[in-house]
Design an enzyme around this catalytic site. Structure first.
Site, PDB file in Angstrom:
ATOM      1  CG  ASP A   1       0.642   3.608   4.441  1.00 55.77           C
ATOM      2  OD1 ASP A   1       0.062   3.187   3.923  1.00 55.77           O
ATOM      3  OD2 ASP A   1       1.389   3.508   5.758  1.00 55.77           O
TER       4      ASP A   1
ATOM      5  CE  LYS B   1       2.604   1.905  13.594  1.00 55.14           C
ATOM      6  NZ  LYS B   1       2.732   0.517  13.143  1.00 55.14           N
TER       7      LYS B   1
ATOM      8  CG  ASP C   1      -0.327  -0.491   2.329  1.00 54.22           C
ATOM      9  OD1 ASP C   1       1.045  -0.355   2.435  1.00 54.22           O
ATOM     10  OD2 ASP C   1      -1.355  -0.200   3.502  1.00 54.22           O
TER      11      ASP C   1
HETATM   12  P1  GTP Z   1      -4.313  -2.533   8.252  1.00 49.39           P
HETATM   13  O1  GTP Z   1      -5.413  -3.267   9.551  1.00 49.39           O
HETATM   14  O2  GTP Z   1      -5.366  -0.585   8.410  1.00 49.39           O
HETATM   15  O3  GTP Z   1      -3.479  -1.836   9.858  1.00 49.39           O
HETATM   16  O4  GTP Z   1      -3.902  -2.321   7.463  1.00 49.39           O
HETATM   17  P2  GTP Z   1      -3.070  -3.755   6.775  1.00 49.39           P
HETATM   18  O5  GTP Z   1      -3.793  -4.932   7.201  1.00 49.39           O
HETATM   19  O6  GTP Z   1      -2.679  -3.665   5.300  1.00 49.39           O
HETATM   20  O7  GTP Z   1      -1.796  -3.424   7.751  1.00 49.39           O
HETATM   21  P3  GTP Z   1      -0.734  -2.844   7.500  1.00 49.39           P
HETATM   22  O8  GTP Z   1      -1.252  -1.161   6.340  1.00 49.39           O
HETATM   23  O9  GTP Z   1       0.081  -2.102   8.653  1.00 49.39           O
HETATM   24  O10 GTP Z   1       0.435  -3.353   6.384  1.00 49.39           O
HETATM   25  C1  GTP Z   1       1.065  -3.056   5.445  1.00 49.39           C
HETATM   26  C2  GTP Z   1       1.332  -4.546   4.481  1.00 49.39           C
HETATM   27  O11 GTP Z   1       1.677  -5.844   4.756  1.00 49.39           O
HETATM   28  C3  GTP Z   1      -0.817  -3.623   3.565  1.00 49.39           C
HETATM   29  O12 GTP Z   1       0.347  -4.251   2.225  1.00 49.39           O
HETATM   30  C4  GTP Z   1      -0.173  -5.548   3.961  1.00 49.39           C
HETATM   31  O13 GTP Z   1      -1.457  -5.645   2.823  1.00 49.39           O
HETATM   32  C5  GTP Z   1       0.416  -6.369   4.250  1.00 49.39           C
HETATM   33  N1  GTP Z   1       0.320  -7.619   5.278  1.00 49.39           N
HETATM   34  C6  GTP Z   1       0.169  -6.949   6.468  1.00 49.39           C
HETATM   35  N2  GTP Z   1      -0.155  -7.887   7.188  1.00 49.39           N
HETATM   36  C7  GTP Z   1       0.095  -9.157   6.731  1.00 49.39           C
HETATM   37  C8  GTP Z   1       0.199 -10.153   6.583  1.00 49.39           C
HETATM   38  O14 GTP Z   1      -0.621 -11.547   7.673  1.00 49.39           O
HETATM   39  N3  GTP Z   1      -0.007 -11.390   5.159  1.00 49.39           N
HETATM   40  C9  GTP Z   1       0.642 -10.806   4.663  1.00 49.39           C
HETATM   41  N4  GTP Z   1       0.375 -11.417   3.091  1.00 49.39           N
HETATM   42  N5  GTP Z   1       0.079  -9.215   3.627  1.00 49.39           N
HETATM   43  C10 GTP Z   1       0.108  -8.431   5.218  1.00 49.39           C
END
Ligand code: GTP
Length: 321
Positions: free
Chosen positions: A212, A155, A104
């Protein structure tokens, strides 16, 4: 060369939009978020490995019918394994230096320059770094004078932060990094990075832009950044009356009556903005309607949603639950 995109997160901060659409498929300036990353990959990347979990069927459907000019492999996690666990889960596809991305992040990073630096420094990994004024919501790094990362903080408070350089969510890794990831749910940032500092993890700073897109505010900032870069665009528009436009805007296949649009508005195909409506700093997604006299500001109006006549939607995400 292969690129892994972490695309399995729940996207909770973009709810309710992400109840029906996984975050990697949320449209940003006319194409899914994940396509912005895929389309920016250097030509030497021939395979994209998508680490998916949440709403994987929607991603499978998208890639079945959309050709990205590269081989795309989707690898599912039965439960979200975290950013480190997700990498470990695609290990069978990784046997040489590879790129990895948070799914993202939109930025102007030159991946070829980063690869050059990675080869020069010869460490186990290179992390793209972006300078911000307030690093407290991010992962922060400390560097030694050679550019080697000496410390990671997730953080920290503003006072405790060791620098203003944050982890920009783009990496180049040697496959050996996978030996440092145990089974199950593992965080790359919190558990793996501190462990591999001794193997040489280097920072790569870049300039331009970095956003982001995980929140409403940052999504709209990314939209504005890209539209300012691309310039105002209008395609297949049907207009009845007089429209007051302020850039940046992008209007594609929409129907507009006497209304005010902009700045920073993207209107998707089939959307309608009716008489007396005022729309600014927002995305009006496919088939959505802003009814007569309504006001929309700082908001995402999801596909097919209707903003009722005379109402004000300010700082909201409206979507089907
Ligand atoms: P929020 O719930 O809003 O925090 O979003 P998010 O679930 O996408 O978490 P975050 O923005 O911290 O994740 C950063 C990137 O890592 C994003 O592209 C997510 O899709 C990916 N990501 C986070 N957790 C996982 C996971 O458990 N598995 C996979 N495959 N990707 C993950």
């Amino acid at each position: 060369m292969k690129a892994v995109i972490l695309a399995g997160g729940l996207g909770t901060r973009l709810r309710p939009l992400t109840y029906r659409t996984p975050k990697p498929l949320v449209p940003l300036v006319g194409k899914p978020l994940v396509r912005h990353i895929i389309d920016s990959l250097p030509s030497r990347v021939d395979t994209v490995v998508l680490a998916v979990s949440y709403m994987k069927e929607a991603l499978e459907d998208y890639f079945r019918v959309n050709d990205c000019g590269r081989k795309v492999i989707l690898v599912n996690e039965t439960q979200p394994l975290g950013t480190g666990g997700a990498l470990k889960n695609v290990e069978e596809h990784l046997d040489e230096t590879f790129l990895a991305f948070n799914g993202d992040v939109i930025c102007s990073l030159d991946l070829n320059a980063m690869l050059h630096r990675h080869r020069q420094m010869g460490g186990i990994g290179t992390v793209a770094l972006w300078e911000v004024e307030d690093p407290s919501p991010f992962g922060v790094v400390a560097l030694d004078p050679t550019g080697r990362i000496t410390r990671f903080q997730e953080k920290p408070s503003r006072a405790e932060a060791v620098s203003n350089l944050i982890n920009a969510g783009t990496y180049i890794f040697e496959p050996e990094i996978l030996d440092h990831i145990g089974p199950g749910v593992v965080s790359l940032e919190r558990e793996v990075f501190p462990q591999v500092l001794v193997d040489g993890l280097f920072g790569h700073e870049f300039e331009g832009y970095w956003v982001d897109c995980g929140t409403r505010e940052s999504y709209l900032k990314a939209q504005e950044t890209i539209m300012r870069f691309q310039g105002d665009r209008v395609f297949d528009l049907e207009i009845r009356g007089k429209v007051a436009l302020e850039g940046p805007y992008h209007l594609d296949g929409a129907y507009l009556e006497d209304c005010q649009v902009g700045p920073n508005v993207y209107v998707y195909p089939g959307a309608e903005i009716m008489s007396g409506a005022i729309v600014s700093n927002s995305a009006i997604m496919a088939g959505a309607r802003v009814s007569v006299g309504a006001q929309v500001r700082d908001s995402l109006i999801g596909p097919g949603q209707v903003v009722p006549q005379g109402s004000s939607i300010i700082g909201q995400i409206i979507a089907e639950r």
